[in-house]
Design a protein around this motif. Structure first.
Motif, PDB file in Angstrom:
ATOM      1  N   ASP A 289     -45.177 -27.875  -7.362  1.00  0.00           N
ATOM      2  CA  ASP A 289     -44.576 -28.099  -6.045  1.00  0.00           C
ATOM      3  C   ASP A 289     -45.508 -28.904  -5.137  1.00  0.00           C
ATOM      4  O   ASP A 289     -46.719 -28.719  -5.178  1.00  0.00           O
ATOM      5  N   ILE A 290     -44.914 -29.791  -4.348  1.00  0.00           N
ATOM      6  CA  ILE A 290     -45.699 -30.563  -3.378  1.00  0.00           C
ATOM      7  C   ILE A 290     -45.163 -30.240  -1.990  1.00  0.00           C
ATOM      8  O   ILE A 290     -43.944 -30.273  -1.757  1.00  0.00           O
ATOM      9  N   LYS A 291     -46.086 -29.913  -1.072  1.00  0.00           N
ATOM     10  CA  LYS A 291     -45.670 -29.610   0.297  1.00  0.00           C
ATOM     11  C   LYS A 291     -45.671 -30.904   1.113  1.00  0.00           C
ATOM     12  O   LYS A 291     -46.664 -31.640   1.112  1.00  0.00           O
ATOM     13  N   ILE A 292     -44.553 -31.173   1.779  1.00  0.00           N
ATOM     14  CA  ILE A 292     -44.465 -32.394   2.596  1.00  0.00           C
ATOM     15  C   ILE A 292     -45.250 -32.185   3.888  1.00  0.00           C
ATOM     16  O   ILE A 292     -45.017 -31.219   4.615  1.00  0.00           O
ATOM     17  N   THR A 293     -46.187 -33.111   4.131  1.00  0.00           N
ATOM     18  CA  THR A 293     -47.019 -33.009   5.332  1.00  0.00           C
ATOM     19  C   THR A 293     -46.579 -34.051   6.357  1.00  0.00           C
ATOM     20  O   THR A 293     -45.797 -34.954   6.057  1.00  0.00           O
ATOM     21  N   SER A 294     -47.153 -33.936   7.562  1.00  0.00           N
ATOM     22  CA  SER A 294     -46.833 -34.918   8.604  1.00  0.00           C
ATOM     23  C   SER A 294     -47.367 -36.298   8.209  1.00  0.00           C
ATOM     24  O   SER A 294     -46.826 -37.324   8.623  1.00  0.00           O
ATOM     25  N   GLN A 295     -48.421 -36.319   7.383  1.00  0.00           N
ATOM     26  CA  GLN A 295     -48.950 -37.598   6.896  1.00  0.00           C
ATOM     27  C   GLN A 295     -47.881 -38.316   6.051  1.00  0.00           C
ATOM     28  O   GLN A 295     -47.640 -39.516   6.210  1.00  0.00           O
ATOM     29  N   THR A 296     -47.219 -37.560   5.187  1.00  0.00           N
ATOM     30  CA  THR A 296     -46.182 -38.146   4.332  1.00  0.00           C
ATOM     31  C   THR A 296     -44.997 -38.624   5.170  1.00  0.00           C
ATOM     32  O   THR A 296     -44.476 -39.722   4.957  1.00  0.00           O
ATOM     33  N   THR A 297     -44.577 -37.808   6.128  1.00  0.00           N
ATOM     34  CA  THR A 297     -43.397 -38.211   6.907  1.00  0.00           C
ATOM     35  C   THR A 297     -43.712 -39.428   7.778  1.00  0.00           C
ATOM     36  O   THR A 297     -42.850 -40.270   8.016  1.00  0.00           O
ATOM     37  N   LYS A 298     -44.987 -39.532   8.222  1.00  0.00           N
ATOM     38  CA  LYS A 298     -45.368 -40.724   8.993  1.00  0.00           C
ATOM     39  C   LYS A 298     -45.248 -41.973   8.125  1.00  0.00           C
ATOM     40  O   LYS A 298     -44.739 -43.012   8.562  1.00  0.00           O
ATOM     41  N   ILE A 299     -45.712 -41.858   6.882  1.00  0.00           N
ATOM     42  CA  ILE A 299     -45.636 -42.995   5.959  1.00  0.00           C
ATOM     43  C   ILE A 299     -44.177 -43.408   5.755  1.00  0.00           C
ATOM     44  O   ILE A 299     -43.826 -44.591   5.840  1.00  0.00           O
ATOM     45  N   VAL A 300     -43.325 -42.418   5.515  1.00  0.00           N
ATOM     46  CA  VAL A 300     -41.906 -42.729   5.283  1.00  0.00           C
ATOM     47  C   VAL A 300     -41.299 -43.379   6.520  1.00  0.00           C
ATOM     48  O   VAL A 300     -40.585 -44.390   6.429  1.00  0.00           O
TER      49      VAL A 300
END
Ligand code: NAG
Ligand code: NAG
Ligand code: NAG
Ligand code: NAG
Ligand code: NAG
Ligand code: NAG
Length: 530
Positions: A289-300
């Motif tokens: 499992d991978i937890k979605i972080t604010s870093q990932t959502t910023k990239i998207v």
């Protein structure tokens, strides 16, 4: 494009022609070029391979006169091939020039043979460089180490016009009569090439199919590198598994806005997708499992927004919500460090290295945001005049009686649909001075959920070329294009098999609220989805 599109063409007239000898074709005169050689040989029982995901079917049993004309432009030191397949029997009296994809000026004999199998006298040109879709390194830099502007100009426009001249002359020589009508057919680079013809050589073709065109090449292709720049600068490389969670969430948020819940986002105007809704969510991925972080959502978010100026103004478009991240935001595991790294799409990566930096060893992974903005500005100032192909004044093409169709996937992951719509809006203003009149000669059809020249979750036109022929020859403008899913042949994953109509932009295909949602008959063109 749907492969069938090139085969199903209504024949208005049975052509009446006689063959002359295939080995004795008159050399054409090409203004601004020297014809170096011309050769022809009959080819019998030819079959061609499929080229997924663009051309899924094969052609077999083809009997053609295979003509090769080589020409050169003074001062360019080039050697350009124009090739024709001339049907030996049952020629339909028409000429069809075919385009390319990626860095290739043509699809080689793949699209050529399909056009000939539809009984067209067909042509293609290599622009004087190998037909390599991904890699222009064999020709991009000249002997002086600088970008090869001569060959880029061939690829951008010059060779297309030469091909029109050569094609018409060779047809006249072989069949003893002119083609009754001349057409262009292409998607992606081939779409850009079709628009180059409409803009620069408006008398060359009666009908142009210019799908998913890579117009505004300097902006579009530079922007295709943006997702990599974002990942490199943000220091995180989401897996496709994580990206797919955002695609799923976007579809969940926006799918129903077009009146049909079918996994396809049709109403992008109303789609307000906020990637940050996934912060904290766990995504089941192959490695755990991978937890979605604010870093990932910023990239998207930054990838969906597209590149911006230092002041936050949009430089170019980004991916539409629900669109695949696989091509431009791909990642891989570094064999040396074992860590995730970006894996750039070769087409923009080569563009930056070779045409913007003139340095094959330039490391695009080091591009900062400020450097990216500089590259973007440089691309436009250095190359818009050569390969922007963005002149919206199509008055001359219209006055010549030309007709043109563009279709564009709304889930296209290479050519941003907003760029295509924006160009069409500019044509509306520049060509007629009045909105609406553009429909008389140029129609744009958006295909919800469709990818770059091929179907994804959403279908593509089953035949955009036949309606173009009908428009040119019978004056019947296409009020809709029929669209359908297609069987997968090693291409990208496909959604359910559905039939739909596509409507001329700005109209949309509205569901009647009661019929089978998978059946085109349940849809009508309307001003909006409401
Ligand atoms: C084809 O052209 C020839 C010479 O112009 C004419 O005699 C003949 O009738 C034509 N055939 C058809 C089928 O139109
Ligand atoms: C044509 O080629 C096919 C294979 O592609 C072969 O099976 C067939 O026998 C050939 N026909 C002739 C007349 O040579
Ligand atoms: C057509 O002619 C060119 C030039 O001679 C050749 O390279 C090519 O293989 C030929 N194509 C076919 C199908 O024979
Ligand atoms: C064209 O040439 C081929 C081969 O030489 C021949 O079989 C065919 O019948 C000819 N077609 C016409 C319309 O003359
Ligand atoms: C994406 O990267 C993987 C390696 O991680 C590679 O196998 C795959 O071919 C790439 N896909 C595309 C579309 O470039
Ligand atoms: C558009 O092009 C036509 C024909 O090429 C030209 O006459 C006209 O002045 C142009 N319009 C504008 C606004 O530049």
């Amino acid at each position: 494009m749907a492969a069938a599109a090139l085969l199903l063409t209504p024949l208005a007239t049975a052509a009446n022609f006689t063959n002359s000898s295939c080995t004795n074709i008159r050399a054409p005169t090409v203004p601004g070029a020297t014809v170096l050689s011309i050769s022809g040989a009959e080819v019998h029982n030819y079959s061609s391979r499929p080229l997924p995901p663009f051309f899924l079917d094969t052609v077999s049993g083809l009997n053609v006169c295979n003509v090769s004309v080589f020409l050169s432009h003074p001062g360019v030191n080039d050697n350009v091939l124009v090739q024709l397949f001339l049907p030996l029997t049952a020629w339909n009296g028409r000429f069809q020039a075919t385009g390319g994809g990626g860095w290739a000026t043509s699809f080689g004999e793949v699209q050529l043979s399909r056009a000939a199998a539809g009984n067209y006298a067909a042509s293609r040109t290599d622009g004087g460089h190998p037909d390599d879709f991904y890699d222009p390194s064999s020709w991009a830099l000249g002997p002086d180490g600088k970008p090869n502007i001569g060959l880029l100009t061939n690829y951008a426009s010059r060779s297309l016009h030469d091909m029109a001249i050569v094609g018409k002359a060779v047809i006249q020589s072989f069949y003893g009569k002119e083609a009754a009508y001349s057409y262009w057919s292409g998607c992606s680079t081939g779409g850009r090439e079709g628009l180059a013809e409409a803009q620069l050589f408006p008398d060359d073709f009666d009908g142009i199919l210019a799908a998913a065109p890579t117009i505004n090449w300097p902006s579009t292709i530079t922007a295709d590198e943006w997702p990599q720049v974002v990942m490199n600068n943000e220091g995180y490389f989401p897996s496709q598994c994580e990206y797919n969670a955002f695609i799923g969430a976007a579809v969940k948020t926006c799918d129903a806005l077009d009146g049909v819940t079918d996994g396809v986002i049709g109403n992008l105007d109303a789609c307000k997708f906020d990637p940050s809704i996934l912060i904290g969510t766990s995504v089941p991925c192959p490695g755990g499992d991978i937890k979605i972080t604010s870093q990932t959502t910023k990239i998207v978010q930054m990838i969906l927004d597209g590149p911006k100026s230092a002041r936050g103004q949009r430089l170019w478009y980004g991916l539409n919500p629900g669109t695949d991240f696989l091509i431009t935001a791909n990642t891989t595991i570094s064999p040396t460090t074992g860590k995730a790294i970006g894996l750039p799409f070769q087409v923009p990566d080569a563009w930056i290295k070779l045409f913007l930096k003139a340095d094959p060893t330039y490391d695009t992974a080091t591009i900062t945001y400020e450097q990216f903005r500089q590259l973007f500005r440089q691309a436009k100032s250095q190359y818009d005049a050569i390969i922007g192909i963005n002149n919206p004044n199509l008055s001359a093409f219209k006055a010549a009686g030309g007709k043109m169709i563009t279709w564009q996937g709304l889930a296209d992951d290479i050519v941003f649909s907003e760029g295509t719509v924006s160009y069409y809006e500019q044509v509306q203003k520049a060509t007629t001075g009045k909105r609406g009149d553009t429909q008389d000669f140029y129609r744009l059809f958006l295909a919800p959920g469709a990818g770059h020249c091929y179907p994804l979750a959403g279908p593509v036109p089953t035949d955009a070329f036949g309606p173009l022929v009908k428009w040119v020859e019978e004056g019947i403008a296409p009020d809709t294009l029929a669209a359908a899913g297609a069987p997968s042949a090693g291409g990208p994953p496909l959604g359910p098999s559905v039939s739909r109509i596509l409507c001329p932009w700005p109209q949309v295909a509205r569901y009647d609220g009661k019929g089978d949602t998978a059946d085109a008959k349940s849809y009508k063109c309307a001003k909006s989805f409401k």
